[in-house]
Design a protein around this motif. Structure first.
Motif, short mmCIF file in Angstrom:
data_model
loop_
_atom_site.label_atom_id
_atom_site.label_comp_id
_atom_site.label_asym_id
_atom_site.label_seq_id
_atom_site.Cartn_x
_atom_site.Cartn_y
_atom_site.Cartn_z
N VAL A 1 2.10 -10.71 4.16
CA VAL A 1 1.91 -9.82 5.34
C VAL A 1 1.59 -8.67 4.82
CG1 VAL A 1 3.16 -9.28 7.57
CG2 VAL A 1 3.51 -11.69 6.46
N ILE B 1 -1.57 -8.55 13.15
CA ILE B 1 -0.86 -8.27 11.85
C ILE B 1 -1.61 -9.15 10.79
CG2 ILE B 1 1.25 -8.58 10.54
CD1 ILE B 1 2.26 -8.80 13.62
N VAL C 1 7.09 -8.05 19.06
CA VAL C 1 6.68 -7.32 18.16
C VAL C 1 5.69 -6.22 18.59
CG1 VAL C 1 5.21 -7.32 16.27
CG2 VAL C 1 7.27 -8.95 16.25
N ASN C 2 4.91 -6.73 19.47
CA ASN C 2 3.66 -5.98 19.67
C ASN C 2 3.77 -4.96 20.82
OD1 ASN C 2 3.65 -7.64 21.94
ND2 ASN C 2 1.47 -8.45 21.88
N ALA D 1 6.44 -7.80 9.56
CA ALA D 1 5.05 -7.07 10.20
C ALA D 1 5.51 -5.60 10.50
CB ALA D 1 5.34 -7.78 11.85
N THR E 1 -1.97 -11.44 8.04
CA THR E 1 -0.98 -12.35 7.60
C THR E 1 -2.21 -13.26 6.96
OG1 THR E 1 0.08 -11.98 9.54
CG2 THR E 1 0.64 -13.86 8.37
N MET F 1 0.85 -14.09 14.81
CA MET F 1 0.94 -12.69 14.21
C MET F 1 -0.60 -12.16 13.86
SD MET F 1 3.99 -13.06 11.83
CE MET F 1 4.07 -11.66 11.00
N GLY G 1 2.43 -5.11 6.54
CA GLY G 1 3.21 -4.31 7.54
C GLY G 1 2.19 -3.44 8.41
N PHE H 1 -0.47 -2.61 17.00
CA PHE H 1 -0.52 -4.21 17.39
C PHE H 1 -1.24 -4.20 18.39
CE2 PHE H 1 2.90 -5.01 14.32
CZ PHE H 1 3.84 -4.08 14.49
#
Ligand code: EPZ
Length: 417
Positions: A215, A203, A34-35, A174, A205, A198, A217, A221
């Protein structure tokens, strides 16, 4: 393909370390995509499913390095790949790449996931949620072909609190525009661990114990450093070995706060369990195992992943026990194998009736899934004869080295290729 040779009949005495949780590590490793950054993941278990997940991450351009039980995943240079490697078909958790790929690359082509044959394991809840967020998903027979213009934050209510679906939605959310609210989300400790990871990569959360996860978005990140929680099912597995063989054990790093249902069952069956800082101490019952009626359910209920192991314990109870398996529709493969060891178990659809016997006998048995294998090993430790448990490839998916851990506890067990 390998097998375990067990010579039981000896009380377990000793201490062993509980490793990081398989079912927390797998989604967190997917989340390292993700990051587009550096992720330092401590206490990561060295199990087949982790190695396979890391292989997919490196094929997708991540750099992966181990330093003892820390794995460092740099996803800065990750790129799209078709997820049709034969590994994908080996484990259920590969489906979590879907959410990460859809978020990061706006597309995913993924082969149908594999995993333990414990039920049909459909993906309708995953797909309905991701389509609600804007994804278009088609099945070309071999793979699921998914794409999205822009993921939209949505309010999603799950028809049942699916662990995998909750994880997929979290990873997609995310990247989604706006806020995603998941209602009736899974509440397992492994889900809150993923939510914590996360947060640590930037993120927003919010995980509340009522099963609602929110979450926000984002498109920025940060690098992440995280420690995987202890594996509550590994700890419960060794507790079942102690209940079967007798004795007293100490499980270092076990996190009792996530195991209250599991601990309650062992106490009701007659064991003494206490927890001091650093782990769980268990002393098996000195006057027999009490029969129990157990129904598996989603967290915080008694976990389905402990069902085979507690069945082994109850084969030796002083009376008749009932187990209702309410999560998966085909998770009693170990019952027939236990009957080969002299157990007296009758299966009727989702209900197992276990009439306790005085003792089991050594036998050659087959594991057809991960926890079934662990349960058969626990049962074999109860009798002073040799048993052979085939199907070690399943057990190795979820236990770093079950033979070493049980040897630490005084068991006579060997692994043979
Ligand atoms: C996770 O599997 C775990 N695996 C399983 O652990 C665990 O048994 C299970 O959660 C339940 O706790 C990993 O975390 C890698 P689900 P998952 O989606 O995500 C149905 C082990 O031994 N369902 O919560 O596949 C499904 O068929 C493994 O470590 C749908 O109907 O579990 C099942 O009956 C085994 N549609 C029930 O929900 C869907 O879209 C629970 O499945 C998804 C699920």
């Amino acid at each position: 393909m390998g097998r375990y040779i067990v010579f039981g009949g000896k009380k377990l005495i000793g201490a062993t370390d509980i490793h990081g949780s398989k079912n927390a590590a797998l989604p967190i490793l997917c989340a390292c995509l993700v990051n587009s950054g550096l992720n330092v993941i401590h206490n990561c278990p060295k199990i087949t499913d982790v190695f396979n997940t890391l292989e997919i991450l490196s094929k997708a351009g991540c750099s992966v390095k181990w330093d003892k039980s820390t794995v460092i995943v740099d996803s800065a240079k990750a790129h799209f790949i078709v997820l049709d490697d034969e590994i994908i078909g080996k484990m259920r958790s590969s489906i979590i790449f879907l959410g990460a790929f859809l978020g990061r690359f706006k597309k995913a082509v993924i082969a149908k996931p594999g995993g333990c044959r414990i039920g049909r394991r459909p993906l309708d809840i995953h797909f309905e949620a991701l389509e609600r967020m804007g994804a278009v998903i088609t099945d070309n027979g071999r793979c699921f072909v998914c794409s999205v213009e822009k993921l939209k934050g949505s309010e999603i209510e799950l028809r049942l609190p699916s662990v995998g679906a909750t994880e997929n939605i979290l990873l997609a959310a995310a990247f989604a525009e706006g806020r995603t609210v998941i209602k009736n989300a899974a509440r397992e400790p492994e889900i809150s661990a993923l939510a914590e990871f996360m947060k640590c990569i930037g993120i927003e959360t919010n995980f509340d114990s009522s099963g609602v996860i929110t979450v926000n978005g984002t498109d920025s990140f940060s690098d992440g450093e995280f420690r995987i929680i202890a594996d509550r099912i590994e700890a419960g597995t060794y507790m079942s070995a102690c209940a079967c063989a007798g004795g007293e054990i100490f499980l270092r790093n076990a996190e009792a706060s996530q195991m209250s249902e599991i601990i309650d069952v062992f106490v009701k069956a007659g064991s003494k369990v206490s927890y001091c800082d650093g782990g769980i101490y268990m002393k098996s019952s000195e006057n027999g195992i009490s029969p129990l009626n157990i129904k598996t359910s989603v967290y915080p209920g008694f976990p389905t992943d402990m069902q085979p192991q507690i069945m082994s314990v109850l084969t030796l109870a002083e009376g008749t026990s009932i187990i209702i398996e309410s999560v998966f529709e085909n998770r009693f493969s170990h019952a027939l194998e236990l009957n080969k060891m002299g157990a007296n178990i009758e299966i009727d659809s989702l209900k197992a009736t276990i009439k306790g016997v005085n003792a089991l006998k050594g036998a050659e048995v087959n594991a057809f899934d991960l926890r079934a294998g662990a349960g058969l090993i626990a049962a074999a430790l109860s009798c002073g004869e040799m048993s052979v448990i085939n199907g070690s490839q399943y057990v190795k998916r979820g236990y770093e080295s079950i033979e070493k851990s049980l040897t630490d506890l005084g068991a006579m067990i060997r692994y043979e290729e």
